[in-house]
Scaffold this motif. Structure first.
Motif, PDB file in Angstrom:
ATOM      1  N   THR A  35       0.798  -1.233   0.000  1.00  0.00           N
ATOM      2  CA  THR A  35       0.000   0.000   0.000  1.00  0.00           C
ATOM      3  C   THR A  35       0.827   1.277   0.000  1.00  0.00           C
ATOM      4  O   THR A  35       0.277   2.361  -0.157  1.00  0.00           O
ATOM      5  CB  THR A  35      -0.931   0.039   1.233  1.00  0.00           C
ATOM      6  OG1 THR A  35      -0.132  -0.032   2.415  1.00  0.00           O
ATOM      7  CG2 THR A  35      -1.933  -1.082   1.195  1.00  0.00           C
ATOM      8  N   SER A  36       2.121   1.187   0.181  1.00  0.00           N
ATOM      9  CA  SER A  36       2.930   2.402   0.240  1.00  0.00           C
ATOM     10  C   SER A  36       4.247   2.203  -0.499  1.00  0.00           C
ATOM     11  O   SER A  36       4.548   1.131  -0.966  1.00  0.00           O
ATOM     12  CB  SER A  36       3.201   2.772   1.698  1.00  0.00           C
ATOM     13  OG  SER A  36       3.980   1.776   2.306  1.00  0.00           O
ATOM     14  N   ASN A  40       3.539   2.360  -5.115  1.00  0.00           N
ATOM     15  CA  ASN A  40       2.198   2.867  -4.914  1.00  0.00           C
ATOM     16  C   ASN A  40       1.740   3.612  -6.169  1.00  0.00           C
ATOM     17  O   ASN A  40       2.457   4.470  -6.673  1.00  0.00           O
ATOM     18  CB  ASN A  40       2.187   3.808  -3.702  1.00  0.00           C
ATOM     19  CG  ASN A  40       0.819   4.357  -3.404  1.00  0.00           C
ATOM     20  OD1 ASN A  40       0.264   5.094  -4.201  1.00  0.00           O
ATOM     21  ND2 ASN A  40       0.304   3.996  -2.239  1.00  0.00           N
ATOM     22  N   PRO A  41       0.559   3.304  -6.697  1.00  0.00           N
ATOM     23  CA  PRO A  41       0.085   3.977  -7.920  1.00  0.00           C
ATOM     24  C   PRO A  41       0.049   5.501  -7.807  1.00  0.00           C
ATOM     25  O   PRO A  41       0.366   6.202  -8.764  1.00  0.00           O
ATOM     26  CB  PRO A  41      -1.313   3.406  -8.129  1.00  0.00           C
ATOM     27  CG  PRO A  41      -1.303   2.093  -7.427  1.00  0.00           C
ATOM     28  CD  PRO A  41      -0.370   2.257  -6.259  1.00  0.00           C
ATOM     29  N   TYR A  42      -0.319   6.021  -6.642  1.00  0.00           N
ATOM     30  CA  TYR A  42      -0.348   7.475  -6.455  1.00  0.00           C
ATOM     31  C   TYR A  42       1.065   8.055  -6.591  1.00  0.00           C
ATOM     32  O   TYR A  42       1.271   9.066  -7.255  1.00  0.00           O
ATOM     33  CB  TYR A  42      -0.928   7.826  -5.086  1.00  0.00           C
ATOM     34  CG  TYR A  42      -0.894   9.305  -4.796  1.00  0.00           C
ATOM     35  CD1 TYR A  42      -1.792  10.175  -5.397  1.00  0.00           C
ATOM     36  CD2 TYR A  42       0.064   9.833  -3.925  1.00  0.00           C
ATOM     37  CE1 TYR A  42      -1.751  11.538  -5.149  1.00  0.00           C
ATOM     38  CE2 TYR A  42       0.120  11.191  -3.666  1.00  0.00           C
ATOM     39  CZ  TYR A  42      -0.794  12.041  -4.287  1.00  0.00           C
ATOM     40  OH  TYR A  42      -0.740  13.392  -4.041  1.00  0.00           O
ATOM     41  N   PHE A  43       2.041   7.397  -5.957  1.00  0.00           N
ATOM     42  CA  PHE A  43       3.426   7.863  -6.053  1.00  0.00           C
ATOM     43  C   PHE A  43       3.913   7.815  -7.494  1.00  0.00           C
ATOM     44  O   PHE A  43       4.558   8.753  -7.970  1.00  0.00           O
ATOM     45  CB  PHE A  43       4.340   7.018  -5.158  1.00  0.00           C
ATOM     46  CG  PHE A  43       5.787   7.362  -5.326  1.00  0.00           C
ATOM     47  CD1 PHE A  43       6.341   8.433  -4.644  1.00  0.00           C
ATOM     48  CD2 PHE A  43       6.595   6.624  -6.176  1.00  0.00           C
ATOM     49  CE1 PHE A  43       7.675   8.773  -4.803  1.00  0.00           C
ATOM     50  CE2 PHE A  43       7.935   6.944  -6.345  1.00  0.00           C
ATOM     51  CZ  PHE A  43       8.475   8.021  -5.650  1.00  0.00           C
ATOM     52  N   LYS A  45       2.191   7.997 -10.210  1.00  0.00           N
ATOM     53  CA  LYS A  45       1.532   9.054 -10.985  1.00  0.00           C
ATOM     54  C   LYS A  45       2.183  10.406 -10.696  1.00  0.00           C
ATOM     55  O   LYS A  45       2.439  11.189 -11.618  1.00  0.00           O
ATOM     56  CB  LYS A  45       0.036   9.092 -10.655  1.00  0.00           C
ATOM     57  CG  LYS A  45      -0.743  10.074 -11.478  1.00  0.00           C
ATOM     58  CD  LYS A  45      -2.227  10.009 -11.126  1.00  0.00           C
ATOM     59  CE  LYS A  45      -2.987  11.037 -11.939  1.00  0.00           C
ATOM     60  NZ  LYS A  45      -4.415  11.041 -11.595  1.00  0.00           N
ATOM     61  N   GLN A  46       2.451  10.686  -9.427  1.00  0.00           N
ATOM     62  CA  GLN A  46       3.094  11.946  -9.051  1.00  0.00           C
ATOM     63  C   GLN A  46       4.493  12.038  -9.649  1.00  0.00           C
ATOM     64  O   GLN A  46       4.904  13.084 -10.135  1.00  0.00           O
ATOM     65  CB  GLN A  46       3.180  12.086  -7.524  1.00  0.00           C
ATOM     66  CG  GLN A  46       1.846  12.231  -6.861  1.00  0.00           C
ATOM     67  CD  GLN A  46       1.177  13.544  -7.232  1.00  0.00           C
ATOM     68  OE1 GLN A  46       0.654  13.714  -8.318  1.00  0.00           O
ATOM     69  NE2 GLN A  46       1.220  14.470  -6.305  1.00  0.00           N
TER      70      GLN A  46
END
Length: 179
Positions: A35-36, A40-43, A45-46
């Motif tokens: 999850t981190s 992590n998909p959010y990371f 993408k950023q």
């Protein structure tokens, strides 16, 4: 110490750490790993949307890449030099096992591809620089330090820093554009 015996110690230390890292990632922190972190998909993408300022980045890299090398050099001047070199190989194996396992848990086979791209080409240069230093301290006093070794370490570390700051972000961006 014989050369073959030293190689066996290095390989055994790395593999013990590698297996330990895999077990650690799977048995103790599997939920956290999935999850981190960098997978992590959010990371991702950023990171894909970020513009990396190579000049500032190389200064940051100097700190995080040179301080461990200087610590090893310092420890190499003490009686714990062999223990320190083995500990570095155990830690390198542990880190590798953990990150490869995290990549697979998060992204499947793409996680391994991501890890390889994240490490290439700078890892090859850093590994060579560290191996020269670690090998010297492990087999000391059989081998003496010389200007050739100093030059090689400086060249490899410089090449690693330059490729990590200027080449690797391009490779990472190309990979992230395929996701």
């Amino acid at each position: 110490m014989r050369i073959e015996r030293a190689k066996q110690y290095f390989a055994a230390a790395f593999m013990a750490g590698f297996i330990g890292g895999i077990l650690f990632a799977n048995l103790t922190v599997k939920d956290y790993v999935t999850t981190s972190g960098i997978f992590n998909p959010y990371f991702l993408k950023q990171y894909a949307q970020s513009e990396i300022e190579s000049g500032e980045y190389i200064l940051y890299l100097c700190g995080i890449r040179l301080i461990p090398l200087l610590l090893i050099v310092f420890l190499g001047q003490t009686r714990v030099r062999r223990i320190a070199t083995v500990a570095v190989f155990v830690w390198a194996g542990f880190s590798t096992g953990t990150i490869v396992c995290a990549g697979i848990l998060n992204m499947g086979i793409q996680g391994i591809v991501f890890w390889v791209i994240a490490m290439v080409p700078q890892f090859l240069f850093y590994a060579l620089a560290y191996l020269i230093v670690l090998w010297h301290f492990f087999i000391f006093p059989q081998a003496r330090w010389n200007m050739g070794k100093t030059f090689a370490v400086l060249v490899f570390m410089t090449a690693g820093l330059i490729t990590e700051a200027y080449v690797n972000p391009i490779l990472m961006q190309m990979f992230l554009d395929t996701l």
